[in-house]
Enzyme design. Structure first.
Site, PDB file in Angstrom:
ATOM      1  N   SER A 220       0.887  -1.446   0.011  1.00  0.00           N
ATOM      2  CA  SER A 220      -0.055  -0.168  -0.111  1.00  0.00           C
ATOM      3  C   SER A 220       0.848   1.245  -0.072  1.00  0.00           C
ATOM      4  O   SER A 220       1.687   1.589  -0.892  1.00  0.00           O
ATOM      5  CB  SER A 220      -0.837   0.008   1.068  1.00  0.00           C
ATOM      6  OG  SER A 220      -1.934   1.002   0.994  1.00  0.00           O
ATOM      7  N   GLU A 344      -9.360  -4.985  -4.525  1.00  0.00           N
ATOM      8  CA  GLU A 344      -8.834  -4.200  -3.675  1.00  0.00           C
ATOM      9  C   GLU A 344      -9.770  -3.139  -3.162  1.00  0.00           C
ATOM     10  O   GLU A 344      -9.564  -2.665  -1.989  1.00  0.00           O
ATOM     11  CB  GLU A 344      -7.526  -3.277  -4.484  1.00  0.00           C
ATOM     12  CG  GLU A 344      -6.529  -4.111  -5.200  1.00  0.00           C
ATOM     13  CD  GLU A 344      -5.232  -4.275  -4.220  1.00  0.00           C
ATOM     14  OE1 GLU A 344      -5.477  -3.789  -2.974  1.00  0.00           O
ATOM     15  OE2 GLU A 344      -4.332  -4.707  -4.628  1.00  0.00           O
ATOM     16  N   HIS A 409      -7.799  -5.509  -0.322  1.00  0.00           N
ATOM     17  CA  HIS A 409      -6.631  -4.671  -0.066  1.00  0.00           C
ATOM     18  C   HIS A 409      -5.988  -5.127   1.310  1.00  0.00           C
ATOM     19  O   HIS A 409      -6.510  -4.976   2.351  1.00  0.00           O
ATOM     20  CB  HIS A 409      -6.668  -3.109  -0.153  1.00  0.00           C
ATOM     21  CG  HIS A 409      -5.663  -2.307   0.074  1.00  0.00           C
ATOM     22  ND1 HIS A 409      -4.806  -2.186  -0.954  1.00  0.00           N
ATOM     23  CD2 HIS A 409      -5.298  -1.529   1.174  1.00  0.00           C
ATOM     24  CE1 HIS A 409      -3.611  -1.324  -0.609  1.00  0.00           C
ATOM     25  NE2 HIS A 409      -4.075  -0.756   0.632  1.00  0.00           N
TER      26      HIS A 409
END
Length: 499
Positions: A220, A344, A409
């Site tokens: 991320s 995600e 995610h």
């Protein structure tokens, strides 16, 4: 995977099986004293090792300063995470999978590393220095840190005994990315990351690691940081390879060219109407808690104008046009793994039991993560940098307890760190297989970056992950349905990306 009873048995013979000299390590920061615990008896742990001076007082908003030698460091507990921006929003992380969130306290004094290394065995001494993962946690540049249950690598190292993992803290939100007019460096949080790399280079050999085989790995915001790092330090990257999970250089992009965010926040804490240097001095004298509360509450209230603090493209540590930089040769010539997850978007929408619907999830997946990652991979292809691309599609009920979460995610991280079985029920045999395969590929890459990731099993034979080339079946698709790995084209992602 050893059963818990086996761990207990190993714990009983711990004093004769291990060389305890490996728990006292001389470093540039001081003499570090680590520990071994019963849950991972073959892993030396060194938690809370300072790599820079505390960034407080005159060092607030400034580049990090090298940590001076501080005598004995009792490295037996996680250091506080850096000051976090807080929110009242409900997400899958707050509602369903809090193990991704940080634990413990937070502090402005937070520039610490956490190191996990195999135990030293007297009967089979280590002959070769081990590859090293240096991990940058994610959190949108506003939150995150090392003390996060799903991202503790002790069981991975317990199982393989073949690598070292270092996890850093670095400054966040306004403390890391102030972009104030009175500053020379807009992004001290990115400079923290560089100093953590330098500290690891200078000290990891004392822990049994190979300073020539350091893989910088992030997810991320950590993945974006890892990606941009190669552009910031093209001639001296120190690290031998990069791994960017669900993050790319294009995710960095504050547009605050006039430094208005910092000035507005300064006004909220009683430092309004001042010239640039006086404003900076005034805000440095405001307590960290007051700053955190002012920024967080202003954002929660939704008041306009909106203000935020993320890396600013200063063309020193972050860049607005990385493609141009790559074409001009201003990028580290080292291999990289980049990839994203199939869903995600589930990590970026407000949590509701039924979710926002497939169309919204796909749109958010593409726009927030998948397409920026795709663009960075195209840039690397353009200039011939070795790049290995993946998509993770795993949907395991103990990681994704609500149907619409899927491969959201961060959901790959429990499989990579080996923590997937620790919460919400046991893992399936297929889940273990996926975890071990991903760990093997990541570790193979860290061990021999120029050779590319590969793995071998008696059941499946030898698999070499090919370099990614556009319009070919060279994306490694992981855990789609009941298929552990397969090679596919990028059409499903790239066909929906523009620019």
């Amino acid at each position: 995977m050893l059963p818990s009873s086996s761990f207990a048995l190993i714990g009983l013979i711990l004093p004769t099986a291990l060389c305890y000299d490996g728990l006292v390590v001389q470093t540039t920061s001081g003499e570090v004293h680590g520990f071994v615990n019963e849950s991972a008896p073959l892993v030396r742990q060194f938690l809370g090792v300072p790599y820079a001076e505390p960034p407080v007082g005159k060092l607030r908003f400034a580049p990090p300063e090298t940590k001076s030698h501080g005598g004995v460091i009792n490295a037996t507990a996680f250091a506080p995470v850096c000051i976090q921006q807080f929110s009242n929003s409900s997400t899958i992380y707050t509602a369903q999978v809090p193990q991704f969130l940080v634990n413990g306290g937070q502090s402005e004094d937070c520039l610490y590393l956490h190191i996990w290394a195999p135990a030293l065995k007297t009967e089979d001494p280590q002959e070769q220095a081990l590859p090293v993962f240096l991990y940058i946690p994610g959190g949108g540049f506003t939150s995150g840190g090392a003390n996060s249950l799903y991202k503790i690598p002790d069981q991975w190292i317990q199982r393989t005994q073949s690598h070292i993992v270092v996890v850093m803290n670095y400054r966040l939100n306004v403390f890391g990315y102030p972009n104030a007019e009175g500053l020379t460096d807009a992004n001290p949080g990115l400079l923290d990351q560089r100093m953590a790399v330098e500290w690891t280079r200078d000290n990891i050999a004392a822990f049994g690691g190979d300073p020539k085989r350091i893989t910088l790995w992030g997810q991320s915001a950590g993945g974006a940081s890892t990606s941009i790092y190669g552009y910031a330090w093209p001639d001296d990257p120190i690290v031998s390879s990069l791994i960017c999970d669900s993050g790319a250089a294009g995710l960095l992009g504050s547009g605050d060219n006039q430094h208005t965010n910092f000035t507005f926040l300064a006004g909220l804490v009683g430092c309004s109407g001042l010239d640039a240097q006086t404003e900076l001095s005034c805000v440095r004298n405001v307590s960290a808690t007051t700053l955190e509360n002012a920024l967080s509450n202003y954002s929660i209230n939704g008041t306009k104008p909106a203000i935020s603090f993320t890396p600013f493209p200063d063309n020193k540590t972050a860049f607005s046009n990385t493609t141009d930089r790559a074409v001009r040769g201003l990028v580290a010539k080292i291999p990289a793994i980049l990839g994203s997850n199939a869903n995600e978007g589930a990590g970026f929408v407000a949590y509701t039991p039924d979710g926002p619907g497939a169309a919204t999830l796909f749109s958010v997946t593409e726009s927030v993560i998948a397409c920026p990652v795709s663009k960075e991979i195209r840039t690397r292809n353009l200039v011939g940098l070795p790049t290995y691309r993946y998509q993770y599609a795993g949907n395991f009920s103990n990681i994704s307890p609500v149907d619409w979460m899927g491969a959201y995610h961060s959901s790959e991280l429990p499989l990579l760190f080996g923590t997937h079985y620790e919460f919400r029920g046991p893992s399936t045999s297929f889940e273990y297989n996926v975890s071990h395969a991903m760990e093997a590929l990541w570790l193979s890459f860290a061990s021999n970056p120029t050779g590319g990731p590969a793995r071998w099993t008696a059941e499946e034979g030898y698999f070499a992950w090919p370099e990614y080339q556009q319009n070919t079946s060279s994306i490694l698709l992981l855990a789609s349905g009941d298929t552990l790995q397969q090679l596919v084209t990028g059409a499903g992602i790239d066909g929906n990306c523009t620019g």
